[in-house]
Design an enzyme around this catalytic site. Structure first.
Site, short mmCIF file in Angstrom:
data_model
loop_
_atom_site.label_atom_id
_atom_site.label_comp_id
_atom_site.label_asym_id
_atom_site.label_seq_id
_atom_site.Cartn_x
_atom_site.Cartn_y
_atom_site.Cartn_z
N ARG A 78 7.58 -1.02 0.06
CA ARG A 78 7.44 -2.47 -0.15
C ARG A 78 6.23 -2.72 -1.03
O ARG A 78 5.46 -3.62 -0.83
CB ARG A 78 7.34 -3.21 1.19
CG ARG A 78 7.50 -4.72 1.10
CD ARG A 78 8.83 -5.14 0.60
NE ARG A 78 9.89 -4.42 1.27
CZ ARG A 78 11.20 -4.66 1.09
NH1 ARG A 78 11.60 -5.62 0.29
NH2 ARG A 78 12.10 -3.94 1.71
N ASP A 79 6.06 -1.82 -2.00
CA ASP A 79 5.00 -2.06 -2.98
C ASP A 79 5.52 -1.52 -4.31
O ASP A 79 6.74 -1.50 -4.51
CB ASP A 79 3.68 -1.42 -2.52
CG ASP A 79 2.47 -2.20 -3.05
OD1 ASP A 79 2.50 -2.58 -4.22
OD2 ASP A 79 1.52 -2.42 -2.28
N GLU A 80 4.65 -1.05 -5.19
CA GLU A 80 5.10 -0.66 -6.52
C GLU A 80 6.25 0.34 -6.47
O GLU A 80 6.22 1.30 -5.72
CB GLU A 80 3.94 -0.02 -7.30
CG GLU A 80 2.64 -0.81 -7.33
CD GLU A 80 2.76 -2.20 -7.90
OE1 GLU A 80 3.75 -2.47 -8.60
OE2 GLU A 80 1.87 -3.01 -7.63
N GLY A 91 0.80 -1.21 0.00
CA GLY A 91 0.00 0.00 0.00
C GLY A 91 0.84 1.27 0.00
O GLY A 91 0.31 2.36 0.20
#
Ligand SMILES: *[C@@H]1O[C@H](CO)[C@@H](O)[C@H](O)[C@H]1NC(C)=O
Ligand SMILES: *[C@@H]1O[C@H](CO)[C@@H](O)[C@H](O)[C@H]1NC(C)=O
Ligand SMILES: *[C@@H]1O[C@H](CO)[C@@H](O)[C@H](O)[C@H]1NC(C)=O
Ligand SMILES: *[C@@H]1O[C@H](CO)[C@@H](O)[C@H](O)[C@H]1NC(C)=O
Ligand SMILES: *[C@@H]1O[C@H](CO)[C@@H](O)[C@H](O)[C@H]1NC(C)=O
Length: 446
Positions: free
Chosen positions: A213-215, A192
């Site tokens: 820790r996402d896109e 998120g």
């Protein structure tokens, strides 16, 4: 060896910027022309150390920028809090010079700043030190995103720092001719926390560093004619195309010179069911160190609810000059095996025209398998011949002869940032891919 190959590829690719993009990107008038008329937030109710600079930004926009095209909305150096989010719609020929540093203290969801239906627009910090602190750790997944640029034409976002948004950092919602560059994005080590999610037409993203820790920098549908290069995913989820579902339309995309240190993957294409296509894509010059996955195409992605349709068609996709190793390979526990190369394509929409050219992916454990399912093309376990569905084929591989441990960058992070404490504000680096100079110098040096 690899450096030579990359240098050659770069040389041959010199005309690619022009070929890949279908016209100029960025604002059509210079920042200096727009500085002739300054709309300073301090003259519209704002003050340094303000507890809510939002209304002054809104007022300077409505009462100054909109009334005089050719203006600069100016937030001078200093610290500001922000409680009231602002949607700035319809500006033409304007700039938002964000030399201040704004800390989120409001708790509403939505976006702190939305720029909408703008033409000839630029948001930047002339000192390369302006930006936003979201203190997302206080309000995790229940607060605003930072910046959304919606349906705008001829614009840029550059020389800004985005730290710990409660949710995503930058969303580009369609529009055309955008340029995003010289950005440092630092989110929490959890999902998120997307860096840049971008859709639209004819956009150029370059020289961006993302920790989260996402896109990292991810293409969303619809998308055509994007050039995305010199991206440093420094403990990030990694870059991707997706998630894709119904009526996906992604084409003519080039990612090149992508450096990924830690995190989830070097590149992923993700979908589950759905329809439409991803076609004519080149992934060139990728370096990866210690990612969980390397090249990961997953059309049965478990992170997504299956959409209506037999699958998104993946066609004519080339992976060229890749070097990297993931951290888990053939473990004795096969349920957690992660293949450096994985093509899990939908049986109702097999992947076709996939090319692996000088792709040297390996696993730090010293053993590995690659896996292909319903995937056709040239290289590793990709099948040739008639395009008929097939079950996963697992291929045991040995270390590719041309694999070399990729170089590190000074400042590679060993791990992400904790979820429960303030994340420190970085400076914008000047290198984003080993051995390559930044494309445009930082604004503070100009
Ligand atoms: C936002 O939430 C925090 C924590 O609940 C609270 O301390 C703060 O006062 C809230 N901010 C506003 C502007 O209401
Ligand atoms: C965007 O810029 C191009 C030139 O680069 C120009 O032809 C076009 O009219 C501009 N679009 C808008 C909406 O200003
Ligand atoms: C395949 O994709 C490449 C970009 O990687 C493009 O240059 C080429 O024209 C495409 N081929 C076809 C047949 O569309
Ligand atoms: C394999 O690993 C998974 C995930 O960590 C675990 O749930 C499972 O029990 C393990 N199986 C064996 C046979 O060790
Ligand atoms: C990547 O990590 C290094 C080392 O901590 C840091 O200097 C750099 O700012 C990081 N990048 C981001 C975007 O946080």
């Amino acid at each position: 060896m690899l450096v030579t190959k990359i240098a050659t590829a770069l040389f041959l690719g010199c005309s690619l910027t022009i070929a890949q993009l279908i016209g100029p990107v960025g604002p059509t008038t210079s920042p200096s022309a727009k500085r002739a008329h300054i709309c300073n937030v301090l003259k519209y109710g704002g003050k340094i150390d303000s507890l809510d600079i939002g209304p002054a930004i809104g007022s300077a926009f409505a009462n100054c920028v909109l009334k005089t095209p050719g203006s600069t909305l100016y937030v001078p150096p200093g610290n500001y809090d922000m409680v009231t989010w602002q949607t700035l719609t319809g500006g033409t020929t304007w700039a938002f010079q964000m030399d201040g540093f704004i800390t989120r203290t409001g708790n509403s969801t939505g976006h702190m700043i939305i720029i909408q239906n703008s033409a000839d627009f630029e948001i930047y910090s002339s000192t390369s030190a302006g930006g936003f602190q979201g203190h997302g750790y206080l309000i995790r997944d229940n607060g605003p995103r930072f910046l959304r640029v919606v349906s705008s034409t001829n614009w840029s976002v550059h020389d800004l720092i985005f730290v710990d948004s409660p949710e995503f950092h930058i969303v580009v919602d369609q529009g055309s001719n955008g340029e995003l560059y010289n950005l440092a994005i630092r989110g929490a080590d959890m999902g998120g926390s997307d860096g840049i999610d971008i859709s639209g037409s004819n956009h150029w993203v370059h020289d961006v560093e993302v920790t989260n820790r996402d896109e990292c920098v991810t293409v969303k549908s619809p998308a055509n004619h994007f050039l995305i290069e010199q991206i440093w995913c420094n403990q990030s989820g990694g870059s991707a195309i997706g998630s894709l579902s119904r009526n996906a339309a992604v084409q003519n995309i080039v990612y090149r010179n992508i450096y990924t240190n830690g995190g989830n993957q070097m590149m992923m294409i993700k979908s589950n069911g759905g329809s439409g296509f991803v076609r004519n894509v080149l992934f060139q010059n990728f370096l990866g160190r210690g990612t969980k996955y390397c090249l990961n195409v997953d059309q049965y992605w478990s992170g997504q609810t299956a959409g209506t349709g037999a699958g998104v068609s993946l066609m004519n996709i080339t992976f060229e000059n890749w070097d990297g190793a993931n951290v888990y390979g053939l473990l004795t526990n096969a349920t957690v095996q992660r293949s450096p190369i994985q093509f899990l394509c939908a049986s109702g929409a097999p992947c076709t025209g996939i090319n692996l050219d000088n792709v040297n992916l390996w696993c730090e454990t010293g053993t590995a398998t690659n896996v292909c399912e319903n995937a056709f093309g040239d290289g590793s376990c990709l099948q040739s011949g008639d395009v008929l569905p097939y079950s996963p084929v697992t291929m045991t591989i040995s270390q590719p002869p041309a694999f070399t441990t990729p170089p590190s960058l000074p400042g590679d992070l060993d791990s992400g940032f904790p979820l429960t404490a303030a994340i420190p504000v970085p400076t914008i680096p000047s290198t984003f891919f080993p051995g390559l100079p930044q494309i445009s110098p930082l604004a503070r040096l100009q």
